[in-house]
Motif scaffolding. Structure first.
Motif, PDB file in Angstrom:
ATOM      1  N   LEU A 242       0.829  -1.207   0.000  1.00  0.00           N
ATOM      2  CA  LEU A 242       0.000   0.000   0.000  1.00  0.00           C
ATOM      3  C   LEU A 242       0.859   1.251   0.000  1.00  0.00           C
ATOM      4  N   GLN A 243       1.896   1.276   0.826  1.00  0.00           N
ATOM      5  CA  GLN A 243       2.778   2.443   0.843  1.00  0.00           C
ATOM      6  C   GLN A 243       3.503   2.594  -0.486  1.00  0.00           C
ATOM      7  N   ALA A 244       3.945   1.499  -1.067  1.00  0.00           N
ATOM      8  CA  ALA A 244       4.635   1.557  -2.355  1.00  0.00           C
ATOM      9  C   ALA A 244       3.734   2.137  -3.436  1.00  0.00           C
ATOM     10  N   VAL A 245       2.483   1.702  -3.463  1.00  0.00           N
ATOM     11  CA  VAL A 245       1.539   2.193  -4.463  1.00  0.00           C
ATOM     12  C   VAL A 245       1.241   3.671  -4.250  1.00  0.00           C
ATOM     13  N   GLU A 246       0.995   4.062  -2.999  1.00  0.00           N
ATOM     14  CA  GLU A 246       0.623   5.454  -2.703  1.00  0.00           C
ATOM     15  C   GLU A 246       1.787   6.417  -2.947  1.00  0.00           C
ATOM     16  N   GLU A 247       3.007   6.004  -2.637  1.00  0.00           N
ATOM     17  CA  GLU A 247       4.149   6.922  -2.744  1.00  0.00           C
ATOM     18  C   GLU A 247       4.798   6.932  -4.112  1.00  0.00           C
ATOM     19  N   PHE A 248       4.762   5.800  -4.816  1.00  0.00           N
ATOM     20  CA  PHE A 248       5.563   5.704  -6.039  1.00  0.00           C
ATOM     21  C   PHE A 248       4.759   5.516  -7.311  1.00  0.00           C
TER      22      PHE A 248
END
Length: 252
Positions: A242-248
């Protein structure tokens, strides 16, 4: 600009048949943002069909065309080259390879064979490889995977043992092979530099993708171990999918 995403499955989307926190929401965010994606896996204890239906059961809204498995790449290679394999593989995969001709084998196929990695099976594979024209084919060179909260030996150590004994170099059909990434890129219809690979395996997922010209992000789930990121200094790092998708991706 990230226009496409490649996702590892085990350790990124789910662990031990349960979706990881935020993973379903992450896939939904990609879909809502109009970012196409493909699922890439070296998993070789289950058929592609079984993996697909498990993902659907967990709530991942995907289509079969988005799933790329190393066993299917292996099957395509064997058929294209008319090879007769001796298969060191998990019993769950036997049905997918049953229609091939296995008599007088001229190739050895190594997947994650589980309990079939015994002396009898490995010695038979070695004997086949000692024929001059026999090929050694590997699903991948992964050292280990995580299951039931413990690290388990994967196919890679046994591939290396057979390489050492036979003096032959394995042809790798899954990650980190360039051809496996190229096939997924062709399906997306995007250049490598516009696609992000997200995975928990620093070598097969991250460094493999970087060498293929993609961007790559290592997530701290699945088989990730503290310090893995130091082995991929050009890669990105996120706590989870989720963090990877939201940030990158969706906010890039």
């Amino acid at each position: 600009m990230v226009r496409g995403v490649l996702l590892d499955i085990s350790g990124v989307l789910y662990q031990d048949d349960e979706p990881l926190p935020g993973a379903v929401a992450a896939v939904q965010k990609l879909q809502q943002a109009g970012i196409d994606f493909r699922l890439l896996t070296n998993t070789s204890r289950r058929t592609a069909e079984a993996i697909y239906y498990d993902l659907k059961r967990m709530g991942f809204a995907i289509s079969e065309r988005q799933l790329y498995t190393a066993p299917r790449a292996m099957l395509d290679y064997l058929q294209k080259h008319n090879l007769r394999p001796y298969c060191l593989m998990h019993p769950n995969l036997d049905p997918e390879f049953a229609r091939l001709n296995h008599t007088n084998p001229n190739a050895v196929v190594v997947c994650d064979a589980g309990e079939r990695f015994d002396y009898k099976g490995l010695n038979k594979a070695f004997q086949v490889l000692m024929n001059d024209d026999a090929e050694l084919l590997a699903i991948g060179e992964n050292r280990y995977f995580r299951s039931r909260n413990r690290l388990q030996l994967d196919a890679g150590p046994f591939v290396k043992a057979l390489e050492y004994a036979s003096g032959k170099q394995a042809v790798v059909l899954g990650k980190p092979a360039q051809a496996f990434f190229d096939s997924a890129l062709a399906s997306l219809g995007l250049p490598a530099d516009e696609v992000l690979m997200i995975g928990d395996d620093v070598e097969a997922d991250v460094n493999g993708a970087l060498q293929a010209g993609l961007r790559a992000c290592l997530v701290k789930t699945g088989k990730y171990r503290e310090g893995d990121e130091s082995r991929a200094p050009d890669g990105l790092l996120a706590d989870d999918l989720l963090q990877a998708v939201e940030e990158f991706t969706v906010t890039a």
